[in-house]
Scaffold this motif. Structure first.
Motif, short mmCIF file in Angstrom:
data_model
loop_
_atom_site.label_atom_id
_atom_site.label_comp_id
_atom_site.label_asym_id
_atom_site.label_seq_id
_atom_site.Cartn_x
_atom_site.Cartn_y
_atom_site.Cartn_z
N GLN A 6 0.83 -1.20 0.00
CA GLN A 6 0.00 0.00 0.00
C GLN A 6 0.87 1.26 0.00
O GLN A 6 0.54 2.26 -0.65
CB GLN A 6 -0.93 -0.01 1.21
N ALA A 7 1.99 1.20 0.71
CA ALA A 7 2.92 2.34 0.72
C ALA A 7 3.48 2.56 -0.68
O ALA A 7 3.56 3.70 -1.15
CB ALA A 7 4.04 2.08 1.72
N ARG A 8 3.86 1.47 -1.35
CA ARG A 8 4.39 1.60 -2.72
C ARG A 8 3.32 2.16 -3.66
O ARG A 8 3.62 2.98 -4.53
CB ARG A 8 4.89 0.26 -3.22
N ALA A 9 2.09 1.71 -3.51
CA ALA A 9 1.00 2.22 -4.36
C ALA A 9 0.83 3.73 -4.16
O ALA A 9 0.63 4.47 -5.13
CB ALA A 9 -0.30 1.48 -4.05
N ALA A 10 0.95 4.18 -2.93
CA ALA A 10 0.85 5.62 -2.65
C ALA A 10 2.03 6.37 -3.30
O ALA A 10 1.85 7.45 -3.86
CB ALA A 10 0.82 5.87 -1.15
N LEU A 15 4.56 9.86 -7.49
CA LEU A 15 5.43 9.97 -8.67
C LEU A 15 4.64 10.33 -9.92
O LEU A 15 5.11 11.08 -10.77
CB LEU A 15 6.20 8.66 -8.88
N TYR A 16 3.44 9.80 -10.03
CA TYR A 16 2.55 10.11 -11.15
C TYR A 16 2.25 11.61 -11.15
O TYR A 16 2.36 12.28 -12.17
CB TYR A 16 1.27 9.28 -11.02
N ALA A 17 1.86 12.13 -9.99
CA ALA A 17 1.55 13.56 -9.89
C ALA A 17 2.78 14.41 -10.21
O ALA A 17 2.69 15.42 -10.91
CB ALA A 17 1.03 13.88 -8.49
N ILE A 83 5.78 3.40 -11.98
CA ILE A 83 6.09 2.07 -11.45
C ILE A 83 7.52 1.68 -11.82
O ILE A 83 8.26 1.16 -10.98
CB ILE A 83 5.07 1.03 -11.94
N LEU A 84 7.90 1.92 -13.06
CA LEU A 84 9.27 1.63 -13.50
C LEU A 84 10.30 2.42 -12.70
O LEU A 84 11.33 1.88 -12.27
CB LEU A 84 9.45 1.96 -14.98
N ARG A 85 10.03 3.69 -12.49
CA ARG A 85 10.97 4.53 -11.75
C ARG A 85 11.12 4.05 -10.31
O ARG A 85 12.24 3.97 -9.79
CB ARG A 85 10.51 5.99 -11.78
N LEU A 86 10.01 3.73 -9.68
CA LEU A 86 10.06 3.23 -8.31
C LEU A 86 10.84 1.92 -8.24
O LEU A 86 11.73 1.76 -7.41
CB LEU A 86 8.65 3.04 -7.76
N GLY A 87 10.52 0.99 -9.14
CA GLY A 87 11.22 -0.29 -9.16
C GLY A 87 12.70 -0.13 -9.44
O GLY A 87 13.54 -0.77 -8.78
N ALA A 88 13.04 0.72 -10.39
CA ALA A 88 14.45 0.95 -10.72
C ALA A 88 15.19 1.56 -9.54
O ALA A 88 16.33 1.18 -9.23
CB ALA A 88 14.57 1.84 -11.95
N PHE A 89 14.55 2.49 -8.84
CA PHE A 89 15.17 3.07 -7.65
C PHE A 89 15.45 1.98 -6.61
O PHE A 89 16.55 1.91 -6.06
CB PHE A 89 14.29 4.16 -7.02
N ILE A 102 10.50 -6.63 -8.23
CA ILE A 102 9.83 -6.92 -9.50
C ILE A 102 8.43 -7.46 -9.26
O ILE A 102 7.48 -7.05 -9.93
CB ILE A 102 10.68 -7.87 -10.36
N ASN A 103 8.27 -8.35 -8.28
CA ASN A 103 6.94 -8.87 -7.96
C ASN A 103 6.00 -7.75 -7.55
O ASN A 103 4.84 -7.70 -7.99
CB ASN A 103 7.04 -9.93 -6.86
N GLU A 104 6.48 -6.84 -6.71
CA GLU A 104 5.65 -5.71 -6.28
C GLU A 104 5.28 -4.83 -7.48
O GLU A 104 4.13 -4.39 -7.60
CB GLU A 104 6.40 -4.87 -5.23
N ALA A 105 6.24 -4.58 -8.36
CA ALA A 105 5.98 -3.74 -9.53
C ALA A 105 4.93 -4.40 -10.43
O ALA A 105 4.05 -3.72 -10.96
CB ALA A 105 7.28 -3.49 -10.30
N ILE A 106 5.03 -5.71 -10.60
CA ILE A 106 4.05 -6.44 -11.42
C ILE A 106 2.66 -6.31 -10.80
O ILE A 106 1.68 -6.05 -11.51
CB ILE A 106 4.46 -7.91 -11.57
#
Length: 131
Positions: A6-10, A15-17, A83-89, A102-106
């Motif tokens: 849920q934290a990652r989704a937030a 990041l979207y904004a 999502i890509l930026r968060l995962g790459a970070f 990667i699982n979280e990003a998926i």
């Protein structure tokens, strides 16, 4: 209590904004996270991810672009890019476990993005993680 998912989704939302041009979104991050009931350790985790991604954005974008085969970075959807930026970070800078990231990003892509976005995100993050 909020989960890390849920934290990652937030963070994806923040990041979207930010990508839409709201570079002052961090001023409202407390309210947004509170609204989503993200508190205490998960709030600290969220801030670490969000601010870390923003601070390393040029490096992260450069790494993502290196692995785009037949894609134009500017054509990627804003949610997918977040999502890509968060995962790459998390993989490159925060050094979190690649499989978990990667699982979280998926999962985030399945929830928030287009139907086939999770495959695209999986491929890019997997390539980044193998470097």
């Amino acid at each position: 209590m909020a989960t890390r998912h849920q934290a990652r989704a937030a963070v994806v939302g923040l990041l979207y904004a930010y990508d839409l041009g709201n570079i002052e979104i961090s001023k409202f991050a407390d309210e947004i996270l509170e609204d989503k009931k993200i508190r205490n350790k998960q709030r600290e985790f969220s801030y670490k991810l969000f601010l870390g991604t923003i601070e390393n954005l040029d490096y992260i974008d450069k790494e993502i672009k290196k692995h785009l085969k037949g894609w134009d970075f500017d054509e990627i959807g804003k949610i997918e890019k977040a999502i890509l930026r968060l995962g790459a970070f998390e993989i490159l800078v925060d050094k979190n476990d690649r499989a978990i990231v990667i699982n979280e990003a998926i999962e985030l892509a399945k929830e928030l993005a287009d139907d086939k976005s999770h495959q695209f995100i999986n491929g890019i993050l997997d390539a980044i993680g193998k470097e």
